[in-house]
Scaffold this motif. Structure first.
Motif, PDB file in Angstrom:
ATOM      1  N   ARG A  39       0.589  -1.444  -0.004  1.00 56.80           N
ATOM      2  CA  ARG A  39      -0.070   0.097  -0.049  1.00 56.80           C
ATOM      3  C   ARG A  39       0.444   1.490  -0.087  1.00 56.80           C
ATOM      4  O   ARG A  39       0.192   1.980  -0.497  1.00 56.80           O
ATOM      5  CB  ARG A  39      -0.696  -0.022   1.663  1.00 56.80           C
ATOM      6  N   VAL A  40       2.563   1.165   0.495  1.00 55.44           N
ATOM      7  CA  VAL A  40       3.140   2.112   0.799  1.00 55.44           C
ATOM      8  C   VAL A  40       4.147   2.294   0.838  1.00 55.44           C
ATOM      9  O   VAL A  40       4.854   1.024   1.004  1.00 55.44           O
ATOM     10  CB  VAL A  40       2.509   3.039   2.292  1.00 55.44           C
TER      11      VAL A  40
ATOM     12  N   GLU B 248       8.126   3.427   1.458  1.00 56.60           N
ATOM     13  CA  GLU B 248       8.389   4.427   1.914  1.00 56.60           C
ATOM     14  C   GLU B 248       9.929   3.927   1.503  1.00 56.60           C
ATOM     15  O   GLU B 248      11.198   3.478   1.316  1.00 56.60           O
ATOM     16  CB  GLU B 248       8.412   3.832   3.324  1.00 56.60           C
TER      17      GLU B 248
ATOM     18  N   ARG C 154       7.175   8.814   2.433  1.00 57.27           N
ATOM     19  CA  ARG C 154       5.810   7.759   2.055  1.00 57.27           C
ATOM     20  C   ARG C 154       5.392   7.992   1.237  1.00 57.27           C
ATOM     21  O   ARG C 154       4.410   9.268   0.371  1.00 57.27           O
ATOM     22  CB  ARG C 154       4.355   8.149   3.352  1.00 57.27           C
TER      23      ARG C 154
ATOM     24  N   HIS D  55       1.909   6.713  -1.363  1.00 61.12           N
ATOM     25  CA  HIS D  55       0.156   5.933  -0.897  1.00 61.12           C
ATOM     26  C   HIS D  55       0.748   5.865  -2.322  1.00 61.12           C
ATOM     27  O   HIS D  55       0.809   6.538  -3.682  1.00 61.12           O
ATOM     28  CB  HIS D  55      -0.819   6.288  -0.617  1.00 61.12           C
TER      29      HIS D  55
ATOM     30  N   TRP E 296      -1.917   4.817  -4.432  1.00 62.29           N
ATOM     31  CA  TRP E 296      -2.806   5.593  -5.167  1.00 62.29           C
ATOM     32  C   TRP E 296      -2.404   7.091  -5.913  1.00 62.29           C
ATOM     33  O   TRP E 296      -2.679   7.167  -6.866  1.00 62.29           O
ATOM     34  CB  TRP E 296      -4.509   6.327  -4.388  1.00 62.29           C
TER      35      TRP E 296
ATOM     36  N   TYR F 248      -9.437   3.692  -2.985  1.00 64.48           N
ATOM     37  CA  TYR F 248      -8.302   2.676  -3.513  1.00 64.48           C
ATOM     38  C   TYR F 248      -9.411   2.099  -4.886  1.00 64.48           C
ATOM     39  O   TYR F 248     -10.239   2.580  -4.879  1.00 64.48           O
ATOM     40  CB  TYR F 248      -7.871   1.376  -2.992  1.00 64.48           C
TER      41      TYR F 248
END
Length: 120
Positions: free
Chosen positions: A21-22, A24, A33, A35, A37, A98
């Motif tokens: 999802r992320v 980093e 970070r 994301h 999306w 999402y």
């Protein structure tokens, strides 16, 4: 549904991680970070001083150097990130913010294929 954490060092002091999802980046001035999306993707320059650039789908870039002998691990992370990008999933989900693929969602919801997921 838990996605395993993928870690790839860029240098002795910079680490990239991706949990599905992320994305980093640790070890620079602060932690960054991105994301999923935001559609991050990794681009690599080569040469005497190679650079890795994180390019975001809505604009924006973040570049830093990487050690050439670490390129294999960084490419593996880039491939996993590319397979997870929202534009590969289809259409958007207004409820979860999402993107859906017709059966999987980062939050473990079941996709109805209509943009309105239902729990588990």
């Amino acid at each position: 549904m838990t996605t395993p954490l993928h870690e790839a060092p860029a240098t002795d002091s910079v680490l990239l991680t991706f949990d599905g999802r992320v994305l980093e980046v640790f070890g620079l001035t602060d932690t960054h970070r991105y994301h999923i999306w935001r559609k991050p993707q990794l681009e690599f320059s080569h040469g005497r001083h190679p650079w890795l650039t994180i390019v975001l789908g809505q604009g924006g870039r973040h570049s830093f150097g990487y050690d050439p002998h670490r390129l294999g691990g960084l490419r593996a992370l880039a491939d996993r990130l590319a397979r997870s990008r929202p534009d590969r999933w289809g259409f958007g989900c207004a409820v979860m913010k999402y993107w859906l693929c017709g059966g999987w969602c980062p939050q473990g919801w079941r996709c109805s294929g209509t943009g309105s997921p239902s729990p588990g």
